[in-house]
Design an enzyme around this catalytic site. Structure first.
Site, PDB file in Angstrom:
ATOM      1  N   GLU A 108       0.858  -1.190   0.000  1.00 34.62           N
ATOM      2  CA  GLU A 108       0.000   0.000   0.000  1.00 34.62           C
ATOM      3  C   GLU A 108       0.888   1.231   0.000  1.00 34.62           C
ATOM      4  O   GLU A 108       1.919   1.264   0.689  1.00 34.62           O
ATOM      5  CB  GLU A 108      -0.898   0.040   1.244  1.00 34.62           C
ATOM      6  N   THR A 143      -3.944   4.813  -1.511  1.00 33.56           N
ATOM      7  CA  THR A 143      -5.030   5.279  -0.635  1.00 33.56           C
ATOM      8  C   THR A 143      -5.700   6.542  -1.189  1.00 33.56           C
ATOM      9  O   THR A 143      -5.169   7.216  -2.083  1.00 33.56           O
ATOM     10  CB  THR A 143      -4.534   5.554   0.797  1.00 33.56           C
ATOM     11  N   ALA A 149     -10.467  11.864   1.184  1.00 33.44           N
ATOM     12  CA  ALA A 149     -11.590  12.688   0.710  1.00 33.44           C
ATOM     13  C   ALA A 149     -11.497  14.107   1.238  1.00 33.44           C
ATOM     14  O   ALA A 149     -11.290  14.295   2.427  1.00 33.44           O
ATOM     15  CB  ALA A 149     -12.906  12.059   1.154  1.00 33.44           C
ATOM     16  N   LYS A 167     -20.595  -7.315   1.796  1.00 34.26           N
ATOM     17  CA  LYS A 167     -19.745  -6.707   0.756  1.00 34.26           C
ATOM     18  C   LYS A 167     -19.428  -7.735  -0.333  1.00 34.26           C
ATOM     19  O   LYS A 167     -19.400  -7.396  -1.508  1.00 34.26           O
ATOM     20  CB  LYS A 167     -18.470  -6.124   1.385  1.00 34.26           C
TER      21      LYS A 167
HETATM   22  P1  FAD Z   1     -18.061  -0.407   5.867  1.00 31.65           P
HETATM   23  O1  FAD Z   1     -17.768  -1.784   5.450  1.00 31.65           O
HETATM   24  O2  FAD Z   1     -19.172   0.322   5.210  1.00 31.65           O
HETATM   25  O3  FAD Z   1     -18.316  -0.427   7.447  1.00 31.65           O
HETATM   26  C1  FAD Z   1     -18.378   0.790   8.194  1.00 31.65           C
HETATM   27  C2  FAD Z   1     -19.034   0.538   9.535  1.00 31.65           C
HETATM   28  O4  FAD Z   1     -20.421   0.278   9.331  1.00 31.65           O
HETATM   29  C3  FAD Z   1     -18.490  -0.702  10.261  1.00 31.65           C
HETATM   30  O5  FAD Z   1     -18.570  -0.481  11.634  1.00 31.65           O
HETATM   31  C4  FAD Z   1     -19.434  -1.789   9.813  1.00 31.65           C
HETATM   32  O6  FAD Z   1     -19.434  -2.874  10.720  1.00 31.65           O
HETATM   33  C5  FAD Z   1     -20.760  -1.025   9.774  1.00 31.65           C
HETATM   34  N1  FAD Z   1     -21.696  -1.579   8.779  1.00 31.65           N
HETATM   35  C6  FAD Z   1     -21.405  -2.078   7.549  1.00 31.65           C
HETATM   36  N2  FAD Z   1     -22.533  -2.489   6.940  1.00 31.65           N
HETATM   37  C7  FAD Z   1     -23.555  -2.221   7.785  1.00 31.65           C
HETATM   38  C8  FAD Z   1     -24.964  -2.398   7.733  1.00 31.65           C
HETATM   39  N3  FAD Z   1     -25.555  -2.973   6.671  1.00 31.65           N
HETATM   40  N4  FAD Z   1     -25.709  -1.996   8.791  1.00 31.65           N
HETATM   41  C9  FAD Z   1     -25.135  -1.434   9.883  1.00 31.65           C
HETATM   42  N5  FAD Z   1     -23.797  -1.241   9.996  1.00 31.65           N
HETATM   43  C10 FAD Z   1     -23.028  -1.622   8.961  1.00 31.65           C
HETATM   44  N6  FAD Z   1      -9.880   5.221   4.683  1.00 31.65           N
HETATM   45  C11 FAD Z   1      -9.697   6.273   3.829  1.00 31.65           C
HETATM   46  O7  FAD Z   1     -10.213   7.364   4.088  1.00 31.65           O
HETATM   47  N7  FAD Z   1      -8.940   6.143   2.692  1.00 31.65           N
HETATM   48  C12 FAD Z   1      -8.354   4.977   2.332  1.00 31.65           C
HETATM   49  O8  FAD Z   1      -7.696   4.890   1.301  1.00 31.65           O
HETATM   50  C13 FAD Z   1      -8.530   3.845   3.208  1.00 31.65           C
HETATM   51  N8  FAD Z   1      -7.975   2.645   2.899  1.00 31.65           N
HETATM   52  C14 FAD Z   1      -8.221   1.564   3.721  1.00 31.65           C
HETATM   53  C15 FAD Z   1      -7.705   0.311   3.350  1.00 31.65           C
HETATM   54  C16 FAD Z   1      -7.927  -0.796   4.153  1.00 31.65           C
HETATM   55  C17 FAD Z   1      -7.380  -2.147   3.748  1.00 31.65           C
HETATM   56  C18 FAD Z   1      -8.666  -0.666   5.364  1.00 31.65           C
HETATM   57  C19 FAD Z   1      -8.884  -1.860   6.252  1.00 31.65           C
HETATM   58  C20 FAD Z   1      -9.173   0.569   5.730  1.00 31.65           C
HETATM   59  C21 FAD Z   1      -8.972   1.697   4.912  1.00 31.65           C
HETATM   60  N9  FAD Z   1      -9.504   2.951   5.226  1.00 31.65           N
HETATM   61  C22 FAD Z   1      -9.313   4.016   4.382  1.00 31.65           C
HETATM   62  C23 FAD Z   1     -10.238   3.144   6.486  1.00 31.65           C
HETATM   63  C24 FAD Z   1     -11.768   2.921   6.292  1.00 31.65           C
HETATM   64  O9  FAD Z   1     -12.287   3.936   5.469  1.00 31.65           O
HETATM   65  C25 FAD Z   1     -12.399   2.966   7.693  1.00 31.65           C
HETATM   66  O10 FAD Z   1     -12.022   1.841   8.437  1.00 31.65           O
HETATM   67  C26 FAD Z   1     -13.915   3.166   7.708  1.00 31.65           C
HETATM   68  O11 FAD Z   1     -14.302   3.534   9.037  1.00 31.65           O
HETATM   69  C27 FAD Z   1     -14.705   1.923   7.319  1.00 31.65           C
HETATM   70  O12 FAD Z   1     -14.640   1.696   5.980  1.00 31.65           O
HETATM   71  P2  FAD Z   1     -15.284   0.329   5.359  1.00 31.65           P
HETATM   72  O13 FAD Z   1     -15.176   0.446   3.904  1.00 31.65           O
HETATM   73  O14 FAD Z   1     -14.715  -0.842   6.020  1.00 31.65           O
HETATM   74  O15 FAD Z   1     -16.793   0.540   5.793  1.00 31.65           O
END
Ligand code: FAD
Length: 291
Positions: free
Chosen positions: A21, A52, A55, A171
């Site tokens: 990354e 990464t 926003a 997902k």
């Molecule tokens: P989601 O999968 O949407 O989950 C977000 C929250 O909502 C979680 O608590 C989940 O359990 C909950 N949730 C999901 N679905 C539901 C549902 N149907 N009902 C109720 N609750 C739900 N951040 C950046 O800003 N830029 C980046 O480039 C970046 N890269 C990353 C790369 C990796 C590999 C990882 C692990 C994280 C990265 N992040 C990045 C951080 C990420 O944006 C945060 O961890 C964010 O808080 C969650 O993103 P997510 O896509 O996992 O969200």
């Protein structure tokens, strides 16, 4: 090349894709600095490099697609552009899709992103794309190979690991064809999580994300940001090298290399190194894995 195809051919030969990354550096020298990092990554032959996304605010959101494009077109490295959706409108997403298409991006890591400051879960639920699962289908329909984030210890704001795994399955159901995990310091957490994911019907590859610790400040920031637990060997190293930052950095890289070796030997689907734009970190990891 599509990352899903990289995982499929690796599976056929029993190989484990190794990926890095990187983040778009801030400031005026964005592309120049990224180019220097990419040049050094190229010598290490990673299977892919993800970039990464930041926003708004001080972030440099336009740079992600440019750097992903540069990695692929100038350095022949498969790239993945991260994209976060919590602040996107439908029109903005279309613009992002056009931007990524024009840059020749093939792979996208679909993320929600952290909640903007001053907003809460109720505000987030009213967003046009409240969760990563809501972003994935549009990206798949637009022809991208789409990955998403996985959390071996559960997402920090999620009540428990079981629910986090349910959200992971959503997902996959929405079209994610690979997962990259949040960093963790204890491989046992990853192994437990992998069993749970198997039981929940997760069939797409889960690549294990490892970040070497570099300083006490960095590790505490990480622990508070993502909730990773600190096993006692890490705590002992932090105590041992409290007054010796150079030795602590070396110990952090060494610890990450041992973690990666353990994951390799336990047949993780892939190994992802959070390089923090430090080619020396990527090199140490590759040397340990290819020993
Ligand atoms: P989601 O999968 O949407 O989950 C977000 C929250 O909502 C979680 O608590 C989940 O359990 C909950 N949730 C999901 N679905 C539901 C549902 N149907 N009902 C109720 N609750 C739900 N951040 C950046 O800003 N830029 C980046 O480039 C970046 N890269 C990353 C790369 C990796 C590999 C990882 C692990 C994280 C990265 N992040 C990045 C951080 C990420 O944006 C945060 O961890 C964010 O808080 C969650 O993103 P997510 O896509 O996992 O969200």
């Amino acid at each position: 090349m599509k990352v899903a195809d990289i995982f499929s051919s690796a599976k056929a030969t029993g190989a484990q894709p190794i990926s890095f990354e990187m983040f778009p550096p801030k400031g005026e020298l964005t592309l120049e600095h990224a180019r220097e990092v990419a040049e050094q990554f190229q010598d290490l032959h990673p299977d892919f490099v993800s970039v990464t996304y930041s926003a708004g605010g001080s972030g440099n959101s336009g740079a992600t697609a440019k750097i992903a494009s540069m990695l692929t077109h100038d350095f022949d490295i498969t790239s993945v552009a991260h994209l976060t959706c919590i602040s996107l409108t439908h029109d903005e997403l279309q613009r992002k899709i056009d931007e990524m298409r024009q840059a020749g991006v093939e792979n996208v890591l679909a993320l929600r992103g952290d909640l903007p400051q001053g907003t809460n879960a109720a505000d987030a639920a009213r967003a046009e794309y409240p969760y990563a699962k809501d972003l994935i289908p549009t990206l798949v329909d637009a022809g991208f190979c789409v990955g998403a984030a996985a959390y071996p210890e559960g997402h920090i704001t999620c009540e428990n690991l079981e629910l986090s795994v349910e959200h992971l399955k959503q997902k996959q159901d929405a079209g994610a064809s690979f997962f990259v995990t949040q960093l963790f310091f204890d491989n046992e957490c990853f192994f437990r999580f992998r069993e749970m994911a198997d039981r929940a019907g997760i069939t797409v590859p889960i690549t294990a994300g490892i970040m070497p610790f570099m300083s006490k400040q960095q590790i505490s920031r990480m622990v508070f940001m993502c909730g990773a637990s600190l096993p006692s060997p890490v705590i002992k190293l932090l105590a041992k090298y409290e007054d010796n930052p150079d030795a602590l950095r070396e110990a952090g890289i060494e610890y990450a290399c041992r973690q990666l070796e353990g994951l390799r030997d336990a047949d993780a689907d892939g190994l992802h190194i959070y390089t923090m734009n430090r080619p020396s970190v990527a090199r140490a990891a590759i040397e340990a894995l290819r020993k």
